[in-house]
Design an enzyme around this catalytic site. Structure first.
Site, PDB file in Angstrom:
ATOM      1  N   GLY A 199       0.894  -1.197   0.087  1.00  0.00           N
ATOM      2  CA  GLY A 199      -0.095  -0.067  -0.058  1.00  0.00           C
ATOM      3  C   GLY A 199       0.786   1.310   0.008  1.00  0.00           C
ATOM      4  N   ARG A 238       0.866  -4.856  -6.004  1.00  0.00           N
ATOM      5  CA  ARG A 238       1.052  -6.054  -5.218  1.00  0.00           C
ATOM      6  C   ARG A 238       1.668  -7.132  -6.235  1.00  0.00           C
ATOM      7  NH1 ARG A 238      -0.668  -4.387  -0.158  1.00  0.00           N
ATOM      8  NH2 ARG A 238      -2.375  -2.880  -0.578  1.00  0.00           N
ATOM      9  N   ASP A 240       5.434  -5.223   6.130  1.00  0.00           N
ATOM     10  CA  ASP A 240       6.118  -6.651   6.453  1.00  0.00           C
ATOM     11  C   ASP A 240       6.029  -7.503   5.129  1.00  0.00           C
ATOM     12  OD1 ASP A 240       6.468  -6.258   8.966  1.00  0.00           O
ATOM     13  OD2 ASP A 240       4.890  -7.074   9.690  1.00  0.00           O
ATOM     14  N   THR A 291       3.957   2.606   5.542  1.00  0.00           N
ATOM     15  CA  THR A 291       2.567   2.097   5.641  1.00  0.00           C
ATOM     16  C   THR A 291       1.853   3.193   6.610  1.00  0.00           C
ATOM     17  OG1 THR A 291       1.125   0.499   6.651  1.00  0.00           O
ATOM     18  CG2 THR A 291       3.319   0.257   7.596  1.00  0.00           C
ATOM     19  N   ASP A 339      -0.723   2.364   8.409  1.00  0.00           N
ATOM     20  CA  ASP A 339      -1.479   1.880   9.622  1.00  0.00           C
ATOM     21  C   ASP A 339      -0.476   1.681  11.015  1.00  0.00           C
ATOM     22  OD1 ASP A 339      -3.541   1.165   8.114  1.00  0.00           O
ATOM     23  OD2 ASP A 339      -2.992  -0.992   7.523  1.00  0.00           O
ATOM     24  N   ASP A 348       1.453  -0.571  11.636  1.00  0.00           N
ATOM     25  CA  ASP A 348       1.522  -1.967  12.061  1.00  0.00           C
ATOM     26  C   ASP A 348       2.945  -2.598  11.628  1.00  0.00           C
ATOM     27  OD1 ASP A 348       1.273  -1.810   9.409  1.00  0.00           O
ATOM     28  OD2 ASP A 348      -0.462  -3.298   9.414  1.00  0.00           O
ATOM     29  N   ARG A 394      -6.594  -2.593   9.367  1.00  0.00           N
ATOM     30  CA  ARG A 394      -7.139  -3.953   9.299  1.00  0.00           C
ATOM     31  C   ARG A 394      -6.679  -4.819  10.577  1.00  0.00           C
ATOM     32  NH1 ARG A 394      -6.282  -5.733   3.493  1.00  0.00           N
ATOM     33  NH2 ARG A 394      -5.425  -3.445   3.544  1.00  0.00           N
TER      34      ARG A 394
END
Ligand code: ADP
Length: 323
Positions: A12, A73, A104, A126, A128, A130, A172
């Site tokens: 992303g 992707r 990741d 990213t 997020d 995360d 997510r």
């Protein structure tokens, strides 16, 4: 020192990726390296879709969201045969190292390439946040600010109509965006994937209690990854139970775009510079992250195995003051 390196963005996109690309290209070129820009992540690498960059190739991008190298992707990269194909492409173009910017998944690709002799450095990109090894990922701060601005606007109309707004934000697997943005916008309730909820006791009771103290409009922030909760049904349920007119807004991709914040630009510039400094010393298989306000590097495999937990104390603070 490696003679030719590449840079790619994968997974992303996140605001600040351009600042990282810029720093990689400038640091590499100024160190006498040849720097190749690889388009569309591992897909472009497999296709040999790359071009030589120079100091001016990265002019006028520091303030732009998205990524000038595009992202994609490429699920087949999990196949060892494809990784070998990518290594062959690297040999063809003389690429000895690559700075890979992503999450990741991107780091796993970087690990596989390094195991086959291409020195890779991963940078955390990213929104997020995360990535376990990293306190603040590239794009996270901008996304937080975007959510805050958007919800501030929603609040104006929520307040004017005595409504409840349920706002779904990205995340997510992680509630970092929801928790921090939720505090910043003064949300009455914040739902994150790391915590299990009973809607009646957490949302409905809290709303009833604050209604009694004169509160007439409400903001509820929900991370997209909260199991079993969809924002539209939640808004309907709240309206049914409390009588407060309720609306759901899914912020969606607006959270990914936009001009990067100061923090993301500075962070990305530092990380991009640091990555090339490692490659100059022939060091690969590292991720460059920030930890306790310092830029540091870890082994990719170690970094992928790290665990990060959300700050439940911060969550408690949010709940204590959002009444
Ligand atoms: P992110 O990097 O943000 O986590 P993805 O999970 O989509 O995003 O991963 C980005 C890309 O990294 C994938 O499209 C794929 O090319 C590569 N990748 C993901 N997982 C692996 C894996 N297990 N092994 C090798 N490459 C992977």
């Amino acid at each position: 020192m490696l003679k030719t390196i590449g840079v790619l963005t994968s997974g992303g996109d996140a605001p600040g990726m351009n600042a990282a690309i810029r720093a990689v290209v400038r640091t590499g070129c100024e160190s006498g390296m040849r720097v190749m820009g690889i388009r569309r992540g591992y897909r472009g690498l497999l296709d040999g879709d790359m071009f030589e960059m120079n100091l001016r190739s990265v002019s006028d991008i520091i303030h732009r969201g998205g990524t000038m190298l595009y992202s994609a992707r490429c699920p087949e990269f999990a196949d060892p045969e494809m990784v070998q194909k990518a290594v062959d492409v690297c040999h063809e173009f003389g690429l000895e190292g690559i700075v890979t910017i992503g999450g990741d998944g991107t780091f796993r690709g970087a690990r596989d390439l390094t195991l086959r002799g291409i020195q890779c450095i991963g940078l955390p990109g990213t929104i997020d946040n995360d990535i376990a090894s990293c306190d603040y990922t590239i794009g996270y701060d901008t996304a937080l600010n975007t959510i805050m601005e958007m919800v501030d606007r929603i609040r104006d109309t929520t307040e004017s109509h005595d409504r409840c707004s349920v706002v779904e934000v990205m995340g997510r697997n992680a509630g970092y965006l929801a928790l921090n943005a939720g505090i910043a916008v003064g949300a009455t309730c914040i739902l994150i994937p790391e915590v299990d909820y009973d809607i009646d006791s957490y949302i409905i009771e809290r709303m009833r209690r604050t209604q009694k103290t004169g509160k007439q409009h409400f903001i509820i922030i929900v991370a997209e990854g909260v199991r079993g909760i969809d924002s539209k049904s939640l808004a309907r349920y709240i309206q049914e139970k409390t009588g407060v007119e309720s609306r759901a807004t899914v912020l969606g991709h607006v959270q990914r775009g936009g001009s990067p914040s100061v923090r993301d630009r500075v962070l990305a510039s530092q990380m991009g510079h640091y990555a090339v400094e490692l490659l100059k010393q022939d060091i690969g298989n590292r991720v460059v992250v920030n930890h306790k306000d310092q830029i540091v590097d870890y082994d990719i495999i170690e970094a992928l195995n790290m665990k990060k937990t959300i700050d439940l104390e911060l969550y408690r603070v949010a709940n204590d003051i959002s009444i």
